[in-house]
Scaffold this active site. Structure first.
Site, PDB file in Angstrom:
ATOM      1  N   SER A 177      32.705  41.734  29.371  1.00 35.78           N
ATOM      2  CA  SER A 177      33.278  42.007  30.693  1.00 35.78           C
ATOM      3  C   SER A 177      34.678  41.402  30.733  1.00 35.78           C
ATOM      4  CB  SER A 177      32.424  41.367  31.786  1.00 35.78           C
ATOM      5  OG  SER A 177      33.111  41.391  33.024  1.00 35.78           O
ATOM      6  N   TYR A 193      27.784  34.345  35.509  1.00 33.91           N
ATOM      7  CA  TYR A 193      28.037  35.648  34.869  1.00 33.91           C
ATOM      8  C   TYR A 193      29.231  35.541  33.928  1.00 33.91           C
ATOM      9  CZ  TYR A 193      28.915  40.718  34.547  1.00 33.91           C
ATOM     10  OH  TYR A 193      29.117  42.007  34.092  1.00 33.91           O
ATOM     11  N   LYS A 226      29.339  35.944  29.839  1.00 31.01           N
ATOM     12  CA  LYS A 226      30.129  36.963  29.129  1.00 31.01           C
ATOM     13  C   LYS A 226      31.143  36.312  28.159  1.00 31.01           C
ATOM     14  CE  LYS A 226      28.214  40.689  30.898  1.00 31.01           C
ATOM     15  NZ  LYS A 226      27.449  41.625  30.068  1.00 31.01           N
TER      16      LYS A 226
HETATM   17  N1  NAD Z   1      29.580  47.764  36.346  1.00 34.22           N
HETATM   18  C1  NAD Z   1      30.610  47.026  36.002  1.00 34.22           C
HETATM   19  O1  NAD Z   1      31.659  47.037  36.672  1.00 34.22           O
HETATM   20  C2  NAD Z   1      30.560  46.165  34.776  1.00 34.22           C
HETATM   21  C3  NAD Z   1      31.751  45.547  34.379  1.00 34.22           C
HETATM   22  C4  NAD Z   1      31.743  44.759  33.222  1.00 34.22           C
HETATM   23  C5  NAD Z   1      30.584  44.602  32.491  1.00 34.22           C
HETATM   24  N2  NAD Z   1      29.438  45.213  32.914  1.00 34.22           N
HETATM   25  C6  NAD Z   1      28.251  45.019  32.073  1.00 34.22           C
HETATM   26  O2  NAD Z   1      27.811  46.274  31.602  1.00 34.22           O
HETATM   27  C7  NAD Z   1      26.409  46.249  31.359  1.00 34.22           C
HETATM   28  C8  NAD Z   1      25.762  47.400  32.091  1.00 34.22           C
HETATM   29  O3  NAD Z   1      26.078  47.271  33.462  1.00 34.22           O
HETATM   30  P1  NAD Z   1      25.847  48.430  34.540  1.00 34.22           P
HETATM   31  O4  NAD Z   1      26.973  48.346  35.489  1.00 34.22           O
HETATM   32  O5  NAD Z   1      25.505  49.692  33.864  1.00 34.22           O
HETATM   33  O6  NAD Z   1      24.554  47.800  35.280  1.00 34.22           O
HETATM   34  P2  NAD Z   1      23.293  48.459  35.991  1.00 34.22           P
HETATM   35  O7  NAD Z   1      22.756  47.390  36.897  1.00 34.22           O
HETATM   36  O8  NAD Z   1      23.615  49.798  36.566  1.00 34.22           O
HETATM   37  O9  NAD Z   1      22.281  48.670  34.751  1.00 34.22           O
HETATM   38  C9  NAD Z   1      21.767  47.559  34.070  1.00 34.22           C
HETATM   39  C10 NAD Z   1      20.409  47.925  33.497  1.00 34.22           C
HETATM   40  O10 NAD Z   1      19.904  46.761  32.801  1.00 34.22           O
HETATM   41  C11 NAD Z   1      18.521  46.649  33.075  1.00 34.22           C
HETATM   42  N3  NAD Z   1      18.084  45.259  32.898  1.00 34.22           N
HETATM   43  C12 NAD Z   1      18.355  44.192  33.673  1.00 34.22           C
HETATM   44  N4  NAD Z   1      17.745  43.103  33.205  1.00 34.22           N
HETATM   45  C13 NAD Z   1      17.076  43.467  32.086  1.00 34.22           C
HETATM   46  C14 NAD Z   1      16.257  42.795  31.159  1.00 34.22           C
HETATM   47  N5  NAD Z   1      15.970  41.479  31.288  1.00 34.22           N
HETATM   48  N6  NAD Z   1      15.750  43.481  30.116  1.00 34.22           N
HETATM   49  C15 NAD Z   1      15.987  44.805  29.982  1.00 34.22           C
HETATM   50  N7  NAD Z   1      16.732  45.511  30.842  1.00 34.22           N
HETATM   51  C16 NAD Z   1      17.280  44.843  31.883  1.00 34.22           C
HETATM   52  C17 NAD Z   1      18.360  47.139  34.509  1.00 34.22           C
HETATM   53  O11 NAD Z   1      17.007  47.538  34.777  1.00 34.22           O
HETATM   54  C18 NAD Z   1      19.364  48.296  34.558  1.00 34.22           C
HETATM   55  O12 NAD Z   1      18.751  49.520  34.230  1.00 34.22           O
HETATM   56  C19 NAD Z   1      25.945  44.862  31.800  1.00 34.22           C
HETATM   57  O13 NAD Z   1      25.898  44.005  30.689  1.00 34.22           O
HETATM   58  C20 NAD Z   1      27.044  44.418  32.749  1.00 34.22           C
HETATM   59  O14 NAD Z   1      27.135  43.031  32.852  1.00 34.22           O
HETATM   60  C21 NAD Z   1      29.394  45.984  34.040  1.00 34.22           C
END
Ligand code: NAD
Length: 267
Positions: free
Chosen positions: A148, A162, A166
């Site tokens: 991230s 968080y 990361k």
């Molecule tokens: N959305 C953003 O702006 C953003 C920015 C930077 C990084 N990220 C990172 O990208 C990745 C995906 O994020 P997203 O936005 O698609 O999130 P999201 O919440 O839409 O999807 C995350 C998925 O992970 C699953 N999950 C959570 N805990 C879990 C566990 N213990 N075991 C297995 N599955 C689990 C959830 O059920 C969900 O389906 C994450 O690592 C997040 O930190 C997101």
């Protein structure tokens, strides 16, 4: 021929959001993909939707990335179905903002367990398998971790656990690359900025509750003001780069983090 033709891939956190889009795109590019998630129903549904499009195959599987046995079972399933594991995406992640001085041990532990320990376990179990495999063009396998922008810059004091988790993902990426690149296993990560997924949808409301902005949508707008590209990302903005990282086109890259943030944190 697809960019990931015939590769076996696991994506965690693939029931929705970025993980789902990453897996879907790889199936379109010819990979066979396990969509793994704690949300088993969502994982199955995402896999079925991808399999319908093809040409690669897809299957859903439940996993809690904090659990080693379940993570190992994922790897075993990939090998029993398709003979090897080419790419492991450690993508599942969670966030819950709290003011810096009010951050609890419980929230710290929860986030670190999923985002940091989960990535460590995913790397360990995937790499143990990859070490047993033959090299294909010098590569036994690839690890790709989701970071991230806040793992590069401690820009938001409301998401301390968080952000620390990361930063940890990048440390694991660098250590994995140092330890295993000589064995033909590359380790890279990518760092999204603000991506319109359910994670941000929930986060937005939680930040308003903490007094960031006045109404829903304000936090996302405030966070996005400095995006050079002038807009937030959708999951589809991410999948070109993740497909590149999974494909043979990135074979000579290791230990790196690609920022996919529309221009937020500049290297
Ligand atoms: N959305 C953003 O702006 C953003 C920015 C930077 C990084 N990220 C990172 O990208 C990745 C995906 O994020 P997203 O936005 O698609 O999130 P999201 O919440 O839409 O999807 C995350 C998925 O992970 C699953 N999950 C959570 N805990 C879990 C566990 N213990 N075991 C297995 N599955 C689990 C959830 O059920 C969900 O389906 C994450 O690592 C997040 O930190 C997101």
């Amino acid at each position: 021929m697809g960019r990931a033709e015939g590769k076996t891939v696991i994506v965690t956190g693939a029931a929705r959001g970025m993980g789902r889009a990453i897996g879907h795109r790889l199936v379109e590019e010819g990979a066979n993909v396990i969509f793994a998630d704690m949300n088993a129903e969502g994982a199955n549904e995402a896999a079925a939707a991808a399999a319908e499009v093809g040409p690669g195959q897809a299957t859903g599987m439940p996993v809690d990335v904090r659990n080693r046995e379940q993570t190992k079972a994922l790897v075993d399933e990939a090998v029993s179905k398709w003979g090897r594991l080419d790419v492991m995406f450690n993508n599942a992640g969670v966030n819950k903002p709290e003011k810096f001085l009010e951050t609890t041990e419980e929230n710290w532990q929860f986030i670190m367990d999923v985002n940091a320990l989960g990535v460590m376990l995913g790397m360990q179990e995937a790499i143990k398998q990859m070490l047993k495999q033959d090299k294909v063009n010098g590569i036994r396998g690839k690890i790709i971790n989701t970071g991230s922008i806040v793992g590069r810059d401690g820009m938001d004091p409301n998401v301390a656990p968080y952000s620390v988790s990361k930063f940890g993902v990048f440390a694991l990426t660098q250590m994995g690359a140092r330890e295993f690149s000589g064995e033909g296993i590359t380790v890279n990560s990518f760092a999204p900025g603000v991506v319109a997924t359910e994670l941000w949808e929930v986060l937005d409301g939680q930040l308003v509750d903490l007094g960031i902005g006045e109404k829903k949508g304000d936090p996302m707008r405030m966070f996005s003001e400095n995006i050079l590209m002038g807009r937030v990302a959708t999951p589809d903005d991410i999948t070109g780069t993740t497909t590149f990282l999974a494909s043979s086109e990135s074979d000579y890259m290791t230990g790196q983090t690609l920022m996919i943030d529309g221009g937020m944190v500049l290297d």
